[in-house]
Design a protein around this motif. Structure first.
Motif, PDB file in Angstrom:
ATOM      1  N   THR A  77       0.842  -1.205   0.000  1.00 40.38           N
ATOM      2  CA  THR A  77       0.000   0.000   0.000  1.00 40.38           C
ATOM      3  C   THR A  77       0.871   1.247   0.000  1.00 40.38           C
ATOM      4  O   THR A  77       2.056   1.208   0.330  1.00 40.38           O
ATOM      5  CB  THR A  77      -0.911   0.029   1.245  1.00 40.38           C
ATOM      6  OG1 THR A  77      -0.102   0.024   2.425  1.00 40.38           O
ATOM      7  CG2 THR A  77      -1.852  -1.155   1.277  1.00 40.38           C
ATOM      8  N   ASP A  78       0.249   2.362  -0.354  1.00 42.81           N
ATOM      9  CA  ASP A  78       0.934   3.650  -0.338  1.00 42.81           C
ATOM     10  C   ASP A  78       0.009   4.671   0.316  1.00 42.81           C
ATOM     11  O   ASP A  78      -1.198   4.705   0.043  1.00 42.81           O
ATOM     12  CB  ASP A  78       1.281   4.087  -1.765  1.00 42.81           C
ATOM     13  CG  ASP A  78       2.113   5.353  -1.779  1.00 42.81           C
ATOM     14  OD1 ASP A  78       3.073   5.445  -1.000  1.00 42.81           O
ATOM     15  OD2 ASP A  78       1.774   6.267  -2.553  1.00 42.81           O
ATOM     16  N   SER A  79       0.557   5.502   1.200  1.00 36.89           N
ATOM     17  CA  SER A  79      -0.208   6.524   1.937  1.00 36.89           C
ATOM     18  C   SER A  79      -1.266   5.905   2.846  1.00 36.89           C
ATOM     19  O   SER A  79      -2.357   6.452   3.021  1.00 36.89           O
ATOM     20  CB  SER A  79      -0.866   7.521   0.973  1.00 36.89           C
ATOM     21  OG  SER A  79       0.116   8.203   0.228  1.00 36.89           O
ATOM     22  N   VAL A  80      -0.951   4.734   3.396  1.00 35.75           N
ATOM     23  CA  VAL A  80      -1.843   4.069   4.347  1.00 35.75           C
ATOM     24  C   VAL A  80      -1.102   3.940   5.676  1.00 35.75           C
ATOM     25  O   VAL A  80      -0.022   3.340   5.730  1.00 35.75           O
ATOM     26  CB  VAL A  80      -2.274   2.674   3.855  1.00 35.75           C
ATOM     27  CG1 VAL A  80      -3.098   1.961   4.929  1.00 35.75           C
ATOM     28  CG2 VAL A  80      -3.075   2.791   2.567  1.00 35.75           C
ATOM     29  N   GLY A  81      -1.688   4.492   6.735  1.00 35.47           N
ATOM     30  CA  GLY A  81      -1.081   4.396   8.058  1.00 35.47           C
ATOM     31  C   GLY A  81      -1.593   3.176   8.797  1.00 35.47           C
ATOM     32  O   GLY A  81      -2.779   3.104   9.143  1.00 35.47           O
ATOM     33  N   LEU A  82      -0.732   2.182   9.017  1.00 39.08           N
ATOM     34  CA  LEU A  82      -1.069   0.970   9.766  1.00 39.08           C
ATOM     35  C   LEU A  82      -0.413   1.075  11.137  1.00 39.08           C
ATOM     36  O   LEU A  82       0.814   1.030  11.247  1.00 39.08           O
ATOM     37  CB  LEU A  82      -0.560  -0.274   9.031  1.00 39.08           C
ATOM     38  CG  LEU A  82      -1.087  -0.479   7.605  1.00 39.08           C
ATOM     39  CD1 LEU A  82      -0.281  -1.533   6.862  1.00 39.08           C
ATOM     40  CD2 LEU A  82      -2.537  -0.908   7.656  1.00 39.08           C
ATOM     41  N   VAL A  83      -1.219   1.207  12.182  1.00 44.64           N
ATOM     42  CA  VAL A  83      -0.658   1.520  13.500  1.00 44.64           C
ATOM     43  C   VAL A  83      -1.322   0.687  14.603  1.00 44.64           C
ATOM     44  O   VAL A  83      -2.342   0.029  14.384  1.00 44.64           O
ATOM     45  CB  VAL A  83      -0.836   3.021  13.828  1.00 44.64           C
ATOM     46  CG1 VAL A  83      -0.070   3.888  12.853  1.00 44.64           C
ATOM     47  CG2 VAL A  83      -2.317   3.397  13.831  1.00 44.64           C
ATOM     48  N   ASN A  84      -0.708   0.766  15.767  1.00 44.78           N
ATOM     49  CA  ASN A  84      -1.244   0.184  17.007  1.00 44.78           C
ATOM     50  C   ASN A  84      -1.629  -1.296  16.894  1.00 44.78           C
ATOM     51  O   ASN A  84      -2.718  -1.697  17.325  1.00 44.78           O
ATOM     52  CB  ASN A  84      -2.467   0.980  17.484  1.00 44.78           C
ATOM     53  CG  ASN A  84      -2.151   2.439  17.720  1.00 44.78           C
ATOM     54  OD1 ASN A  84      -1.043   2.765  18.129  1.00 44.78           O
ATOM     55  ND2 ASN A  84      -3.110   3.321  17.445  1.00 44.78           N
ATOM     56  N   PRO A  85      -0.783  -2.154  16.326  1.00 49.73           N
ATOM     57  CA  PRO A  85      -1.117  -3.575  16.287  1.00 49.73           C
ATOM     58  C   PRO A  85      -1.176  -4.135  17.711  1.00 49.73           C
ATOM     59  O   PRO A  85      -0.340  -3.790  18.559  1.00 49.73           O
ATOM     60  CB  PRO A  85       0.026  -4.188  15.485  1.00 49.73           C
ATOM     61  CG  PRO A  85       1.173  -3.250  15.665  1.00 49.73           C
ATOM     62  CD  PRO A  85       0.569  -1.883  15.773  1.00 49.73           C
ATOM     63  N   GLU A  86      -2.164  -4.987  17.956  1.00 54.04           N
ATOM     64  CA  GLU A  86      -2.342  -5.485  19.321  1.00 54.04           C
ATOM     65  C   GLU A  86      -2.989  -6.858  19.290  1.00 54.04           C
ATOM     66  O   GLU A  86      -3.990  -7.073  18.594  1.00 54.04           O
ATOM     67  CB  GLU A  86      -3.217  -4.512  20.118  1.00 54.04           C
ATOM     68  CG  GLU A  86      -3.362  -4.859  21.572  1.00 54.04           C
ATOM     69  CD  GLU A  86      -4.207  -3.835  22.323  1.00 54.04           C
ATOM     70  OE1 GLU A  86      -4.317  -3.947  23.562  1.00 54.04           O
ATOM     71  OE2 GLU A  86      -4.768  -2.920  21.664  1.00 54.04           O
ATOM     72  N   ILE A  87      -2.411  -7.802  20.031  1.00 58.07           N
ATOM     73  CA  ILE A  87      -2.986  -9.143  20.153  1.00 58.07           C
ATOM     74  C   ILE A  87      -3.990  -9.136  21.306  1.00 58.07           C
ATOM     75  O   ILE A  87      -3.704  -8.631  22.396  1.00 58.07           O
ATOM     76  CB  ILE A  87      -1.891 -10.194  20.406  1.00 58.07           C
ATOM     77  CG1 ILE A  87      -0.937 -10.272  19.204  1.00 58.07           C
ATOM     78  CG2 ILE A  87      -2.512 -11.565  20.662  1.00 58.07           C
ATOM     79  CD1 ILE A  87       0.267 -11.170  19.427  1.00 58.07           C
ATOM     80  N   LYS A  88      -5.175  -9.706  21.064  1.00 52.58           N
ATOM     81  CA  LYS A  88      -6.239  -9.734  22.067  1.00 52.58           C
ATOM     82  C   LYS A  88      -6.672 -11.175  22.302  1.00 52.58           C
ATOM     83  O   LYS A  88      -6.610 -12.011  21.399  1.00 52.58           O
ATOM     84  CB  LYS A  88      -7.451  -8.927  21.578  1.00 52.58           C
ATOM     85  CG  LYS A  88      -7.215  -7.441  21.440  1.00 52.58           C
ATOM     86  CD  LYS A  88      -7.470  -6.745  22.754  1.00 52.58           C
ATOM     87  CE  LYS A  88      -7.536  -5.227  22.590  1.00 52.58           C
ATOM     88  NZ  LYS A  88      -7.827  -4.565  23.875  1.00 52.58           N
ATOM     89  N   MET A  89      -7.151 -11.451  23.504  1.00 51.43           N
ATOM     90  CA  MET A  89      -7.745 -12.746  23.805  1.00 51.43           C
ATOM     91  C   MET A  89      -9.217 -12.546  24.101  1.00 51.43           C
ATOM     92  O   MET A  89      -9.589 -11.710  24.935  1.00 51.43           O
ATOM     93  CB  MET A  89      -7.066 -13.411  25.003  1.00 51.43           C
ATOM     94  CG  MET A  89      -7.700 -14.774  25.366  1.00 51.43           C
ATOM     95  SD  MET A  89      -6.954 -15.554  26.812  1.00 51.43           S
ATOM     96  CE  MET A  89      -5.383 -16.062  26.121  1.00 51.43           C
ATOM     97  N   TYR A  90     -10.065 -13.314  23.400  1.00 55.51           N
ATOM     98  CA  TYR A  90     -11.509 -13.239  23.657  1.00 55.51           C
ATOM     99  C   TYR A  90     -11.835 -14.101  24.868  1.00 55.51           C
ATOM    100  O   TYR A  90     -11.025 -14.926  25.317  1.00 55.51           O
ATOM    101  CB  TYR A  90     -12.278 -13.684  22.410  1.00 55.51           C
ATOM    102  CG  TYR A  90     -13.755 -13.355  22.472  1.00 55.51           C
ATOM    103  CD1 TYR A  90     -14.181 -12.030  22.508  1.00 55.51           C
ATOM    104  CD2 TYR A  90     -14.709 -14.365  22.527  1.00 55.51           C
ATOM    105  CE1 TYR A  90     -15.523 -11.720  22.583  1.00 55.51           C
ATOM    106  CE2 TYR A  90     -16.059 -14.063  22.602  1.00 55.51           C
ATOM    107  CZ  TYR A  90     -16.471 -12.745  22.634  1.00 55.51           C
ATOM    108  OH  TYR A  90     -17.795 -12.441  22.721  1.00 55.51           O
ATOM    109  N   GLU A  91     -13.022 -13.922  25.408  1.00 52.04           N
ATOM    110  CA  GLU A  91     -13.417 -14.643  26.620  1.00 52.04           C
ATOM    111  C   GLU A  91     -13.489 -16.154  26.430  1.00 52.04           C
ATOM    112  O   GLU A  91     -13.457 -16.916  27.405  1.00 52.04           O
ATOM    113  CB  GLU A  91     -14.763 -14.113  27.139  1.00 52.04           C
ATOM    114  CG  GLU A  91     -15.891 -14.212  26.138  1.00 52.04           C
ATOM    115  CD  GLU A  91     -17.121 -13.438  26.581  1.00 52.04           C
ATOM    116  OE1 GLU A  91     -18.220 -13.867  26.232  1.00 52.04           O
ATOM    117  OE2 GLU A  91     -16.979 -12.417  27.291  1.00 52.04           O
ATOM    118  N   ASN A  92     -13.564 -16.621  25.163  1.00 46.40           N
ATOM    119  CA  ASN A  92     -13.567 -18.066  24.916  1.00 46.40           C
ATOM    120  C   ASN A  92     -12.155 -18.651  24.870  1.00 46.40           C
ATOM    121  O   ASN A  92     -11.969 -19.844  24.646  1.00 46.40           O
ATOM    122  CB  ASN A  92     -14.317 -18.394  23.617  1.00 46.40           C
ATOM    123  CG  ASN A  92     -13.599 -17.891  22.370  1.00 46.40           C
ATOM    124  OD1 ASN A  92     -12.553 -17.241  22.455  1.00 46.40           O
ATOM    125  ND2 ASN A  92     -14.166 -18.170  21.216  1.00 46.40           N
ATOM    126  N   GLY A  93     -11.149 -17.800  25.060  1.00 43.16           N
ATOM    127  CA  GLY A  93      -9.763 -18.252  25.048  1.00 43.16           C
ATOM    128  C   GLY A  93      -9.061 -18.069  23.722  1.00 43.16           C
ATOM    129  O   GLY A  93      -7.830 -18.175  23.643  1.00 43.16           O
TER     130      GLY A  93
END
Length: 550
Positions: A77-93
């Motif tokens: 991509t060009d001129s696309v800001g990809l930020v704040n990557p974060e791994i999450k766990m849902y309540e089902n594990g």
């Protein structure tokens, strides 16, 4: 950002299978990033299965794989800001990860191959040719609200802040979490303030008339009334910037007395009076003009009242991807944060439901659907004061009174009743639907309740209102039949035979059972003698029908 139940204009879900491994398609995901960047930005939820809208229970996210995905997306991509990557766990594990996409403020985002896409509702739409010019034009409008001014919050009159905060805290559409924040946090949440400075949106809501006048193009309105010869007879304008958007809306509604006019309905109707323009419809159209106006284009909002119609025109065309032929279903927010404040203050319907409400109200009032005209510089919506046909109003009134029908069904019935009998193809076109499956969501319940009948199959499928219901409508509308005058009874018999040709007198009587059968028989005989109706058969098998006039 928490896992949401549904995708929308700023949220996209993808299965992990489409992101990592042999089945991954990161070029397609790059298109999604470009789409979001060219609109208001958004979030990618990666590792979510489409059917459950949840991560699988045993799913784990590898940090290195996540970093690799982000690296590849940035290269695609060009001129696309990809930020704040974060791994999450849902309540089902199960685990998933989120990437935030910043809106591209000043440039057009593209794929590495130079292709351009934009988010319209929850769809990714390609942008080509002259539409690129429109997109470039739109980008300034997208971000106008967030531009910080030089006005510090200390320069704002305290009573203006207090009034806005009290209205937000008093709204049942605002969560307790937001209500319990500090005043400044609430203002920052609604994007009225950033780092102590007011945004353009903040000036619009909290500023005084001098501060609003410094905005390039604040909300200015002209209200003009014309007589039957379309000569101007009254004009009110709001160009001094003394009102915030809510105050201006209420001021217009107070001054626009002509929009409150109504007319008498004929005897026998359920409702004795009906407004030229339903209050909810006018409110929704005015709000639409405010929140979808382009604040980067010079021009007033015009409210033009003619003898037979109301026209509302605002600067800025329909957003890219929205047309008069898909406006019922597509959602695209030019000024999303202004919309958020209007929704919070209960001044408009929820997102995506405005034109649904307009079509519903116009259907129930037996009115024509809105006429929508647009180019790059303006949108004009016209609604009409007159009822198409009293019979349409009678039928819809009866159905709304005797059946539980939802908004979609009311709109569908409004179209079907107008045409008496309509093909599925034509009905889908009116309802702006693609495909039989989508149409069935609007009409199948009506068929199941025997409100609608069908005829034919596949491409020849036709829809019509059940004749028994039409007969019941007439029965509900009957004046005192025992004392009905002859001209009224003749008209009733004609209408009955339209719906039930080749009927015996006894069958007609069952449908108008409050009437003395001797009197009915006398009038039927007279109508036959006067050649108003014809008959066939003998004695007890005698049936009557309308004369076929050529």
């Amino acid at each position: 950002m928490l896992l949401q139940k549904y995708e929308n204009s700023t949220i996209e879900y993808k299965s992990l299978k489409k992101v990592v491994g042999k089945t991954a398609d990161l070029k397609d995901l790059a298109k999604t990033c470009v789409c979001l960047a060219n609109a208001q930005g958004g979030y990618l939820f990666l590792g979510i299965e489409d059917k459950e809208k949840l991560p699988p229970k045993e799913q784990k996210i590898n940090q290195d794989e996540m970093n690799t995905v982000i690296k590849i997306l940035r290269s695609l991509t060009d001129s696309v800001g990809l930020v704040n990557p974060e791994i999450k766990m849902y309540e089902n594990g199960g685990e998933y990860f989120i990437i935030q996409i910043y809106p591209s403020m000043k440039t057009i985002a593209t794929t590495s191959e130079g292709r351009v896409f934009v988010r319209v509702g929850d769809e990714c739409v390609p942008v080509k040719g002259e539409e690129l010019t429109r997109l470039a034009h739109e980008k300034g409008a997208f971000q106008w609200e967030l531009v910080a001014t030089k006005t510090h919050i200390s320069q704002i009159e305290p009573e203006n802040i207090e009034k806005f905060i009290n209205e937000i805290r008093g709204s049942d559409r605002v969560s307790d979490f937001i209500k319990n924040q500090t005043d400044l946090d609430v203002l920052e949440y609604y994007k009225l303030v950033e780092d102590g400075l007011l945004t353009n949106l903040g000036i619009l809501w909290l500023g005084n008339f001098k501060q609003r006048s410094k905005l390039n193009y604040p909300i200015t309105v002209q209200y003009i009334v014309y007589d039957e010869d379309e000569k101007k007879i009254r004009k009110v304008d709001w160009s001094l910037n003394q009102y915030n958007p809510k105050e201006l809306l209420l001021e217009i509604e107070k001054e626009a007395v002509e929009l409150n006019y109504s007319f008498e309905l004929p005897d026998g109707m359920f409702r004795k009076q009906i407004r030229h323009y339903a209050k909810d419809v006018v409110r929704e159209l005015l709000v639409n003009a405010f929140v979808h106006k382009s604040y980067t284009i010079s021009g007033d909002i015009f409210i033009l009242v003619y003898k037979d119609r109301l026209e509302i025109k605002n600067p800025g065309g329909l957003p890219l991807g929205i047309t008069k032929d898909n406006i019922l279903h597509q959602v695209h927010r030019r000024n999303p944060h202004l919309i958020d404040t209007f929704k919070a203050l209960k001044l408009m319907e929820n997102e995506g439901s405005g034109y649904d409400l307009i079509y519903e109200k116009l259907s129930l009032d037996g009115k024509r659907y809105p006429k929508i005209e647009s180019d790059i510089n303006y949108v004009q919506v016209t609604i009409y004061s007159s009822i198409i046909d009293n019979e349409i109003l009678q039928i819809l009134d009866y159905l709304a009174k005797h059946y539980e029908i939802n908004q979609k069904e009311i709109i569908a019935l409004g179209a079907i009743v107008r045409y008496k009998k309509i093909s599925g193809y034509d009905l889908a076109k009116i309802l702006q639907l693609n495909g039989d499956d989508r149409l069935r969501n609007w009409v199948d319940n009506l068929v199941a309740k025997n409100i609608l009948l069908t005829e034919g199959k596949t491409k020849g499928l036709m829809y019509m209102v059940n004749s028994k219901i039409l007969s019941s409508v007439e029965h509900d509308l009957k004046p005192s039949l025992k004392t009905m005058e002859e001209p009224h009874l003749r008209a009733l018999i004609i209408e009955d035979l339209k719906l039930h040709p080749r009927s015996k007198i006894s069958e007609i009587h069952k449908r108008v059972e409050d009437l003395d059968i001797t009197y009915l028989r006398k009038i039927v005989y007279k109508m036959y003698k006067d050649s108003e109706i014809d008959r066939d058969g003998e004695k007890r098998n005698m049936v009557y029908f309308l004369v076929n006039k050529k």
